[in-house]
Design a protein around this motif. Structure first.
Motif, PDB file in Angstrom:
ATOM      1  N   MET A   1       0.835  -1.177   0.000  1.00  0.00           N
ATOM      2  CA  MET A   1       0.000   0.000   0.000  1.00  0.00           C
ATOM      3  C   MET A   1       0.877   1.236   0.000  1.00  0.00           C
ATOM      4  O   MET A   1       1.753   1.396   0.828  1.00  0.00           O
ATOM      5  CB  MET A   1      -0.884  -0.025   1.250  1.00  0.00           C
ATOM      6  N   ARG A   2       0.589   2.102  -0.916  1.00  0.00           N
ATOM      7  CA  ARG A   2       1.392   3.323  -1.040  1.00  0.00           C
ATOM      8  C   ARG A   2       0.680   4.489  -0.353  1.00  0.00           C
ATOM      9  O   ARG A   2      -0.521   4.653  -0.460  1.00  0.00           O
ATOM     10  CB  ARG A   2       1.591   3.684  -2.508  1.00  0.00           C
ATOM     11  N   ILE A   3       1.416   5.240   0.385  1.00  0.00           N
ATOM     12  CA  ILE A   3       0.882   6.433   1.047  1.00  0.00           C
ATOM     13  C   ILE A   3       1.350   7.635   0.244  1.00  0.00           C
ATOM     14  O   ILE A   3       2.550   7.808   0.028  1.00  0.00           O
ATOM     15  CB  ILE A   3       1.382   6.540   2.500  1.00  0.00           C
ATOM     16  N   SER A   4       0.429   8.420  -0.172  1.00  0.00           N
ATOM     17  CA  SER A   4       0.795   9.598  -0.954  1.00  0.00           C
ATOM     18  C   SER A   4       1.359  10.670  -0.036  1.00  0.00           C
ATOM     19  O   SER A   4       1.094  10.702   1.157  1.00  0.00           O
ATOM     20  CB  SER A   4      -0.411  10.125  -1.730  1.00  0.00           C
ATOM     21  N   MET A   5       2.100  11.562  -0.623  1.00  0.00           N
ATOM     22  CA  MET A   5       2.724  12.637   0.148  1.00  0.00           C
ATOM     23  C   MET A   5       1.701  13.705   0.556  1.00  0.00           C
ATOM     24  O   MET A   5       1.942  14.476   1.459  1.00  0.00           O
ATOM     25  CB  MET A   5       3.851  13.286  -0.658  1.00  0.00           C
ATOM     26  N   THR A   6       0.556  13.731  -0.099  1.00  0.00           N
ATOM     27  CA  THR A   6      -0.433  14.758   0.240  1.00  0.00           C
ATOM     28  C   THR A   6      -1.258  14.359   1.456  1.00  0.00           C
ATOM     29  O   THR A   6      -1.908  15.196   2.055  1.00  0.00           O
ATOM     30  CB  THR A   6      -1.384  15.011  -0.946  1.00  0.00           C
ATOM     31  N   GLU A   7      -1.213  13.098   1.827  1.00  0.00           N
ATOM     32  CA  GLU A   7      -2.036  12.644   2.950  1.00  0.00           C
ATOM     33  C   GLU A   7      -1.668  13.310   4.271  1.00  0.00           C
ATOM     34  O   GLU A   7      -2.549  13.781   4.981  1.00  0.00           O
ATOM     35  CB  GLU A   7      -1.951  11.118   3.061  1.00  0.00           C
ATOM     36  N   PRO A   8      -0.385  13.411   4.656  1.00  0.00           N
ATOM     37  CA  PRO A   8      -0.071  14.110   5.919  1.00  0.00           C
ATOM     38  C   PRO A   8      -0.455  15.594   5.884  1.00  0.00           C
ATOM     39  O   PRO A   8      -0.923  16.144   6.880  1.00  0.00           O
ATOM     40  CB  PRO A   8       1.441  13.957   6.067  1.00  0.00           C
ATOM     41  N   VAL A   9      -0.290  16.236   4.756  1.00  0.00           N
ATOM     42  CA  VAL A   9      -0.653  17.643   4.632  1.00  0.00           C
ATOM     43  C   VAL A   9      -2.163  17.788   4.765  1.00  0.00           C
ATOM     44  O   VAL A   9      -2.664  18.684   5.445  1.00  0.00           O
ATOM     45  CB  VAL A   9      -0.158  18.224   3.283  1.00  0.00           C
ATOM     46  N   ASP A  10      -2.916  16.885   4.131  1.00  0.00           N
ATOM     47  CA  ASP A  10      -4.367  16.906   4.215  1.00  0.00           C
ATOM     48  C   ASP A  10      -4.826  16.673   5.659  1.00  0.00           C
ATOM     49  O   ASP A  10      -5.735  17.345   6.131  1.00  0.00           O
ATOM     50  CB  ASP A  10      -4.957  15.838   3.283  1.00  0.00           C
ATOM     51  N   THR A  11      -4.195  15.767   6.353  1.00  0.00           N
ATOM     52  CA  THR A  11      -4.550  15.484   7.746  1.00  0.00           C
ATOM     53  C   THR A  11      -4.255  16.698   8.619  1.00  0.00           C
ATOM     54  O   THR A  11      -5.061  17.053   9.480  1.00  0.00           O
ATOM     55  CB  THR A  11      -3.775  14.259   8.257  1.00  0.00           C
ATOM     56  N   GLU A  12      -3.129  17.344   8.389  1.00  0.00           N
ATOM     57  CA  GLU A  12      -2.777  18.536   9.166  1.00  0.00           C
ATOM     58  C   GLU A  12      -3.773  19.666   8.904  1.00  0.00           C
ATOM     59  O   GLU A  12      -4.184  20.375   9.832  1.00  0.00           O
ATOM     60  CB  GLU A  12      -1.364  18.997   8.839  1.00  0.00           C
ATOM     61  N   ARG A  13      -4.160  19.833   7.651  1.00  0.00           N
ATOM     62  CA  ARG A  13      -5.132  20.876   7.307  1.00  0.00           C
ATOM     63  C   ARG A  13      -6.471  20.583   7.965  1.00  0.00           C
ATOM     64  O   ARG A  13      -7.094  21.477   8.540  1.00  0.00           O
ATOM     65  CB  ARG A  13      -5.308  20.959   5.790  1.00  0.00           C
ATOM     66  N   ARG A  14      -6.898  19.343   7.917  1.00  0.00           N
ATOM     67  CA  ARG A  14      -8.166  18.962   8.532  1.00  0.00           C
ATOM     68  C   ARG A  14      -8.113  19.161  10.050  1.00  0.00           C
ATOM     69  O   ARG A  14      -9.078  19.613  10.663  1.00  0.00           O
ATOM     70  CB  ARG A  14      -8.517  17.524   8.182  1.00  0.00           C
ATOM     71  N   LEU A  15      -6.976  18.809  10.649  1.00  0.00           N
ATOM     72  CA  LEU A  15      -6.814  18.997  12.088  1.00  0.00           C
ATOM     73  C   LEU A  15      -6.850  20.484  12.445  1.00  0.00           C
ATOM     74  O   LEU A  15      -7.496  20.888  13.422  1.00  0.00           O
ATOM     75  CB  LEU A  15      -5.504  18.364  12.561  1.00  0.00           C
ATOM     76  N   ALA A  16      -6.196  21.308  11.649  1.00  0.00           N
ATOM     77  CA  ALA A  16      -6.204  22.755  11.887  1.00  0.00           C
ATOM     78  C   ALA A  16      -7.630  23.301  11.748  1.00  0.00           C
ATOM     79  O   ALA A  16      -8.062  24.144  12.553  1.00  0.00           O
ATOM     80  CB  ALA A  16      -5.263  23.461  10.925  1.00  0.00           C
ATOM     81  N   ASP A  17      -8.368  22.835  10.739  1.00  0.00           N
ATOM     82  CA  ASP A  17      -9.760  23.270  10.567  1.00  0.00           C
ATOM     83  C   ASP A  17     -10.600  22.883  11.782  1.00  0.00           C
ATOM     84  O   ASP A  17     -11.439  23.668  12.245  1.00  0.00           O
ATOM     85  CB  ASP A  17     -10.366  22.660   9.301  1.00  0.00           C
ATOM     86  N   LEU A  18     -10.402  21.683  12.296  1.00  0.00           N
ATOM     87  CA  LEU A  18     -11.140  21.244  13.479  1.00  0.00           C
ATOM     88  C   LEU A  18     -10.796  22.081  14.701  1.00  0.00           C
ATOM     89  O   LEU A  18     -11.671  22.411  15.510  1.00  0.00           O
ATOM     90  CB  LEU A  18     -10.885  19.765  13.762  1.00  0.00           C
ATOM     91  N   GLU A  19      -9.529  22.432  14.860  1.00  0.00           N
ATOM     92  CA  GLU A  19      -9.115  23.268  15.981  1.00  0.00           C
ATOM     93  C   GLU A  19      -9.756  24.656  15.890  1.00  0.00           C
ATOM     94  O   GLU A  19     -10.178  25.220  16.906  1.00  0.00           O
ATOM     95  CB  GLU A  19      -7.594  23.382  16.028  1.00  0.00           C
ATOM     96  N   ILE A  20      -9.831  25.187  14.671  1.00  0.00           N
ATOM     97  CA  ILE A  20     -10.471  26.497  14.483  1.00  0.00           C
ATOM     98  C   ILE A  20     -11.949  26.408  14.844  1.00  0.00           C
ATOM     99  O   ILE A  20     -12.481  27.264  15.569  1.00  0.00           O
ATOM    100  CB  ILE A  20     -10.280  26.983  13.033  1.00  0.00           C
ATOM    101  N   LYS A  21     -12.620  25.372  14.342  1.00  0.00           N
ATOM    102  CA  LYS A  21     -14.037  25.209  14.644  1.00  0.00           C
ATOM    103  C   LYS A  21     -14.269  25.015  16.140  1.00  0.00           C
ATOM    104  O   LYS A  21     -15.234  25.539  16.696  1.00  0.00           O
ATOM    105  CB  LYS A  21     -14.609  24.023  13.870  1.00  0.00           C
ATOM    106  N   LEU A  22     -13.395  24.279  16.794  1.00  0.00           N
ATOM    107  CA  LEU A  22     -13.523  24.077  18.234  1.00  0.00           C
ATOM    108  C   LEU A  22     -13.357  25.400  18.982  1.00  0.00           C
ATOM    109  O   LEU A  22     -14.093  25.695  19.914  1.00  0.00           O
ATOM    110  CB  LEU A  22     -12.500  23.056  18.727  1.00  0.00           C
ATOM    111  N   GLY A  23     -12.406  26.202  18.555  1.00  0.00           N
ATOM    112  CA  GLY A  23     -12.204  27.505  19.183  1.00  0.00           C
ATOM    113  C   GLY A  23     -13.415  28.404  19.011  1.00  0.00           C
ATOM    114  O   GLY A  23     -13.843  29.086  19.948  1.00  0.00           O
ATOM    115  N   LEU A  24     -13.992  28.417  17.806  1.00  0.00           N
ATOM    116  CA  LEU A  24     -15.184  29.230  17.559  1.00  0.00           C
ATOM    117  C   LEU A  24     -16.371  28.723  18.372  1.00  0.00           C
ATOM    118  O   LEU A  24     -17.142  29.514  18.925  1.00  0.00           O
ATOM    119  CB  LEU A  24     -15.517  29.220  16.071  1.00  0.00           C
ATOM    120  N   ALA A  25     -16.523  27.407  18.459  1.00  0.00           N
ATOM    121  CA  ALA A  25     -17.617  26.836  19.247  1.00  0.00           C
ATOM    122  C   ALA A  25     -17.441  27.174  20.728  1.00  0.00           C
ATOM    123  O   ALA A  25     -18.413  27.464  21.429  1.00  0.00           O
ATOM    124  CB  ALA A  25     -17.682  25.326  19.040  1.00  0.00           C
TER     125      ALA A  25
END
Length: 76
Positions: A1-25
């Motif tokens: 199974m190959r892991i693409s290089m964009t997957e960690p960046v995508d996970t970090e972006r999603r995590l950052a989005d969740l942190e922003i939403k949590l802060g706003l909530a």
């Protein structure tokens, strides 16, 4: 199974989005708590004022129901 290089960046972006939403909530929850606290203070104040007004009313508990017709002068 190959892991693409964009997957960690995508996970970090999603995590950052969740942190922003949590802060706003969290901010919204604080604002709602403050509004609720102010409303409860206002309700408490209004209840005290109502109790004071009831004490100022003449004692008409034994008089029963009074119609506005009772207040008319006899010549009507």
């Amino acid at each position: 199974m190959r892991i693409s290089m964009t997957e960690p960046v995508d996970t970090e972006r999603r995590l950052a989005d969740l942190e922003i939403k949590l802060g706003l909530a969290d901010d919204m929850l604080d604002q709602l708590n403050q509004a609720l606290f102010r409303q409860q203070q206002q309700i408490d104040r209004l209840l005290r004022e109502l109790a004071e007004l009831r004490q100022q009313m003449p004692d008409s508990a034994g008089a029963g129901f009074r119609s506005l017709r009772d207040e008319l002068p006899p010549h009507y």
